[in-house]
Design an enzyme around this catalytic site. Structure first.
Site, PDB file in Angstrom:
ATOM      1  CE  LYS A  77     -44.845  66.905   7.015  1.00 43.93           C
ATOM      2  NZ  LYS A  77     -45.012  65.830   8.011  1.00 43.93           N
ATOM      3  CE  LYS A  96     -44.329  60.893  10.987  1.00 47.01           C
ATOM      4  NZ  LYS A  96     -42.944  61.254  10.646  1.00 47.01           N
ATOM      5  CG  ASP A 127     -42.346  68.391   9.635  1.00 45.37           C
ATOM      6  OD1 ASP A 127     -41.765  68.739  10.678  1.00 45.37           O
ATOM      7  OD2 ASP A 127     -42.506  67.190   9.306  1.00 45.37           O
ATOM      8  CE  LYS A 162     -40.471  66.756   5.997  1.00 44.02           C
ATOM      9  NZ  LYS A 162     -40.724  66.242   7.348  1.00 44.02           N
ATOM     10  CG  ASP A 164     -43.378  63.828  13.457  1.00 41.21           C
ATOM     11  OD1 ASP A 164     -43.381  62.706  13.977  1.00 41.21           O
ATOM     12  OD2 ASP A 164     -43.006  64.006  12.273  1.00 41.21           O
ATOM     13  CD  GLU A 169     -45.244  67.294  11.174  1.00 45.11           C
ATOM     14  OE1 GLU A 169     -46.029  67.612  10.256  1.00 45.11           O
ATOM     15  OE2 GLU A 169     -44.690  66.187  11.224  1.00 45.11           O
ATOM     16  N   GLY A 215     -46.383  60.062   7.998  1.00 43.41           N
ATOM     17  CA  GLY A 215     -45.793  59.000   7.175  1.00 43.41           C
ATOM     18  C   GLY A 215     -44.301  58.888   7.420  1.00 43.41           C
ATOM     19  CB  SER A 218     -44.935  65.160   3.468  1.00 39.14           C
ATOM     20  OG  SER A 218     -43.759  65.744   3.985  1.00 39.14           O
TER      21      SER A 218
END
Ligand code: OSB
Ligand code: MG
Length: 374
Positions: free
Chosen positions: A166, A267, A193, A168, A243, A218, A295, A140
């Protein structure tokens, strides 16, 4: 040794670890990671390690390191020590009388899982029915200063072997960024995400992501927006992955029943522990909903737990489970988590987590320590 386990001591280490580079999301930038490392010891002197991974401020979910410490000391540790149990799932059950507070529960439960593994001399992955000897590693990447920095950071990750990236995103990210990414990495498995940065009013932007062949989007919307998620997913070609919204098995059932998402990021900390995480995995497996392991910018203590979880059969998408060196100069586990050819070996020889704690390095990062005994 009897099969009754009675926790006699809980040690709470407040540690600070500096990330190799600051991690920026739409809501927070994290550079110094404050974590609580937890050691539980039973009546026979057997110990296990866990970690509370809440952040310092309530930007991600409502818990913080301070609320978790309070909940652990005031309610959860007394419950844990109150009487004996035979399995870590009993602890998860016992914690149900405390509403919510999943991250406070998960850290203690994780330590109990490790302790249980030490008692029965079994690795965690085998204890929970893992089916893989290796798991695929993803990475990520936080928000970057410039598009060129992002392209370069993705390139480094791809060259390091990560099988899925991934990135952001937020409302400031122009669609042209995706043209650029797809020109350089046409077939890279890619997730975006948003950490809740969008609303239903942004549907046109989110729909316009379809041609870029993203694996999923996400957490585009706010945490509690179940109905808006269902409306959005109905009009979106790209699968939505939840998430923050999924903090229990009940949340997963509610989300899937109304069509709020097509993938779930699991998670253990966010859902109250490994026991609940396994239940969500099993439920999704039955419904043929793919899951992957997220994570929390954690130490190797949590990553070891995540590796075992990700060895379950329905973890079919590479997780945000990266090498220790992606986060830390030196992890607090005695050997680092290592990615080779894009994969991480699941420890299947040792007991419990399969990673020992380097107590010297732990002490080096410890800023405060408390012991609760009975
Ligand atoms: O939303 O998945 C997230 C990090 C901190 C808080 C939330 C998230 C993340 C990540 C990085 O995306 C996960 C990791 O590599 O540990
Ligand atoms: Mg996320």
């Amino acid at each position: 040794m009897t099969n009754q386990i009675r926790i006699k001591q809980v040690a709470l280490y407040a540690v600070t670890m500096r990330l190799i580079s600051p991690f920026k999301t739409s809501l927070a930038t994290i550079e110094d990671r404050n974590l609580t490392i937890i050691k539980v010891t039973d009546q026979d002197g057997v110990s296990g390690w866990g970690e509370c991974v809440a952040f310092d401020t309530p930007w991600y979910t409502e818990e913080t390191q301070t609320t978790c410490l309070y909940m652990m000391k005031q309610f959860l540790i007394p419950l844990l020590m109150q009487n004996s149990f035979t399995h870590p799932a009993d602890v998860a059950d016992r914690f149900r009388v405390v509403r919510k507070n999943p991250m406070a529960k998960a850290g203690l439960e994780a330590a109990v899982w490790d302790l249980y593994g030490q008692r029965i001399h079994k690795p965690l992955a085998s204890m929970i029915g893992g089916t893989r000897a290796k798991i695929d590693a993803g990475i990520s990447i936080g928000l970057q200063q410039s598009e060129s920095d992002l392209i370069e950071t993705i390139d480094i990750a791809v060259k390091a072997g990560y099988k899925r990236v991934k990135i952001k995103i937020n409302r400031d990210v122009p669609l042209s960024l995706f043209d650029r990414i797809r020109t350089v990495f046409p077939s890279l498995p890619l997730i975006v995400d948003a950490n809740a940065a969008f609303s239903l009013g942004d549907i046109h932007y989110l729909q316009a992501l379809a041609p870029y062949n993203l694996l999923m989007i996400e957490q585009p919307l706010a945490t509690d927006s179940f109905v808006d998620y269902a409306r959005l997913q109905a009009k979106l070609a790209t699968p939505i992955c939840l998430d923050e919204t999924i903090q229990s098995l009940t949340d997963a059932i509610n989300a899937l029943e109304i069509g709020a998402c097509r993938v779930i990021n699991i998670k253990p900390a966010r859902v109250g522990g490994l026991t609940e995480a396994i239940q969500i995995h099993d439920y999704c497996y039955k419904r043929q909903i793919p899951v992957w392991c997220g994570g929390m910018l954690e130490s190797g203590v949590s990553r070891a737990l995540n590796i075992a979880l990700a060895s379950l059969p329905n973890f079919t998408i590479p997780g945000d489970i990266s090498s220790s060196s992606r986060y830390w100069q030196a992890d607090i586990t005695s050997r680092p988590v290592e990615v080779s050819d894009g994969q991480i070996e699941v420890p299947l020889d040792g007991s419990g987590l399969g990673f020992d704690i380097d107590e010297n390095r732990l002490k080096h990062h410890t800023v405060a320590m408390e012991i609760v005994s009975s």
